[in-house]
Design a protein around this motif. Structure first.
Motif, short mmCIF file in Angstrom:
data_model
loop_
_atom_site.label_atom_id
_atom_site.label_comp_id
_atom_site.label_asym_id
_atom_site.label_seq_id
_atom_site.Cartn_x
_atom_site.Cartn_y
_atom_site.Cartn_z
N HIS A 33 -25.67 24.20 -7.64
CA HIS A 33 -26.68 24.51 -6.62
C HIS A 33 -26.32 25.77 -5.84
N THR A 34 -27.16 26.79 -5.99
CA THR A 34 -26.95 28.03 -5.24
C THR A 34 -28.28 28.54 -4.68
N HIS A 35 -28.15 29.43 -3.69
CA HIS A 35 -29.26 30.29 -3.28
C HIS A 35 -28.64 31.69 -3.37
N SER A 59 -25.18 40.61 -6.34
CA SER A 59 -23.83 40.51 -5.78
C SER A 59 -23.30 39.08 -5.89
N GLY A 60 -24.19 38.09 -5.76
CA GLY A 60 -23.78 36.70 -5.94
C GLY A 60 -23.38 36.42 -7.38
N ILE A 85 -27.19 26.82 -11.40
CA ILE A 85 -28.56 26.36 -11.18
C ILE A 85 -28.97 26.87 -9.80
N ASP A 86 -29.91 27.81 -9.80
CA ASP A 86 -30.25 28.51 -8.55
C ASP A 86 -31.63 28.12 -8.04
N ASP A 103 -24.21 26.26 -2.61
CA ASP A 103 -25.34 26.42 -1.69
C ASP A 103 -25.58 27.90 -1.34
N ASN A 104 -25.93 28.20 -0.11
CA ASN A 104 -26.32 29.57 0.25
C ASN A 104 -25.17 30.57 0.11
#
Ligand SMILES: [Zn+2]
Length: 326
Positions: A48-50, A91-92, A105-106, A247-248
């Protein structure tokens, strides 16, 4: 060509073995010389990302509440609306590459345009982007959707988006009970693939999630910033399909090793092997249902050996990546 030899982390735990970095051939037992020694892990999973707000890390105010930052029309909303292109997203992704992440998984914001930015970035990481409508009354940009939460999006709209996603055999995910308890019954009814956070979920909620075969992704570093904590021990006891996420990008680095070490301190009763399993094979059953993701386990992270115990190669704060093999 020297092969890597040492402990290999598998679904069954650590096994002595070797890996040829060129052919990616993996074998078990003692390797024939010459070898370089390291501890071999399948590339990590960040469930889980943003990624899109990674670029805001230096600017995000630390005196605002979670609601004030990520809520509808909050600080992040304004920040994102001033962004052009995919620089923050990229950049992420580069940070995740550096620390051996093979799968992301974004939750992709910004509608069609936001989702398309993801396809413009060349990376060896498998990324599944879950889109959402850019504006109210807009359609979802793809069959795979990652929604803010049932409460945020609202009854009726959620059901509509989910039914379209499911008709297209898409993936459905939502945040739930992050900072306060939210009713799980309408969420169970729409039968999502996975839910994120569940910090304030009741035991009954967790049992319902298990019963429906819904996966859960926890993001402990992100939660702790706002004084929250997911009931991870209980989730694992109930044998819920759990994955880890950062996460974020504006709150936490995309470094899964940092996430793992934080979790091992925050949840000391969970055995280290179980946590490493979540790092390398998390959200396994749920991901197995996604046709877009191919789990081949052909990407590896070689960590430096620290002492006799192979777990320390990732848990020790001095752990070091020797090579990432894509
Ligand atoms: Zn999130």
């Amino acid at each position: 060509m020297k092969v890597w030899g040492g402990w290999v982390f598998t679904r069954e735990g650590f096994v002595e073995g070797w890996l040829n970095p060129l052919t990616k051939e993996l074998g078990f037992g003692q390797a024939a010389d010459p070898i370089k020694r390291g501890v071999i892990f399948p590339a990590f999973r960040n469930c889980h990302t943003h990624l899109g707000d990674t670029g805001a890390r230096e600017e995000v105010p630390d005196d605002l509440s979670l609601e004030e930052i990520v809520g509808v029309d909050g600080w992040k909303h304004t920040w994102l609306s001033n962004q052009k292109g995919g620089g923050s997203l990229e950049s992420g992704i580069r940070e995740a590459e550096k620390f051996g992440t093979g799968l992301i998984i974004d939750f992709r914001e910004g509608g069609v345009e936001g989702l398309s930015l993801l396809n413009e970035i060349d990376t060896p990481i498998q990324i599944l982007g879950l889109g959402r409508p850019g504006h109210e009354n807009e359609e979802a940009p793809s069959e795979n959707i990652g929604l803010s939460s049932y409460v945020d999006v609202g009854e009726g709209t959620v059901e509509e988006l989910v039914s379209k996603a499911k008709n297209g055999r898409g993936v459905v995910a939502l945040h739930h009970s992050e900072k306060e308890w939210e009713d799980i019954s309408p969420v169970l009814k729409i039968n999502p693939d996975f839910l994120v956070h569940l910090c304030e979920a009741s035991d009954e909620d967790l049992m319902g999630i298990k019963e429906e075969g819904i996966g859960v992704v926890v993001c402990p570093r992100s939660n702790s910033r706002f004084g929250m904590r997911a009931p991870l021990e209980r989730m694992l006891k109930l044998k819920i399909d759990v994955g880890l996420g950062t996460d974020n990008g504006m709150f936490c680095s995309l470094n899964m090793l940092e996430e793992l070490r934080f979790i091992s301190r925050e949840f000391p009763s969970i055995p280290a092997l179980e946590l490493i399993r979540l790092l390398c094979f998390g959200l396994e059953e749920t991901i197995g249902k996604f046709s877009e993701i191919k789990i081949e386990n052909k990407q590896y992270v070689i960590m430096k050996e620290i002492g006799e115990n192979p777990e320390m190669a990732v848990l020790d704060s001095k752990s070091e990546i020797l090579e990432v093999i894509w």
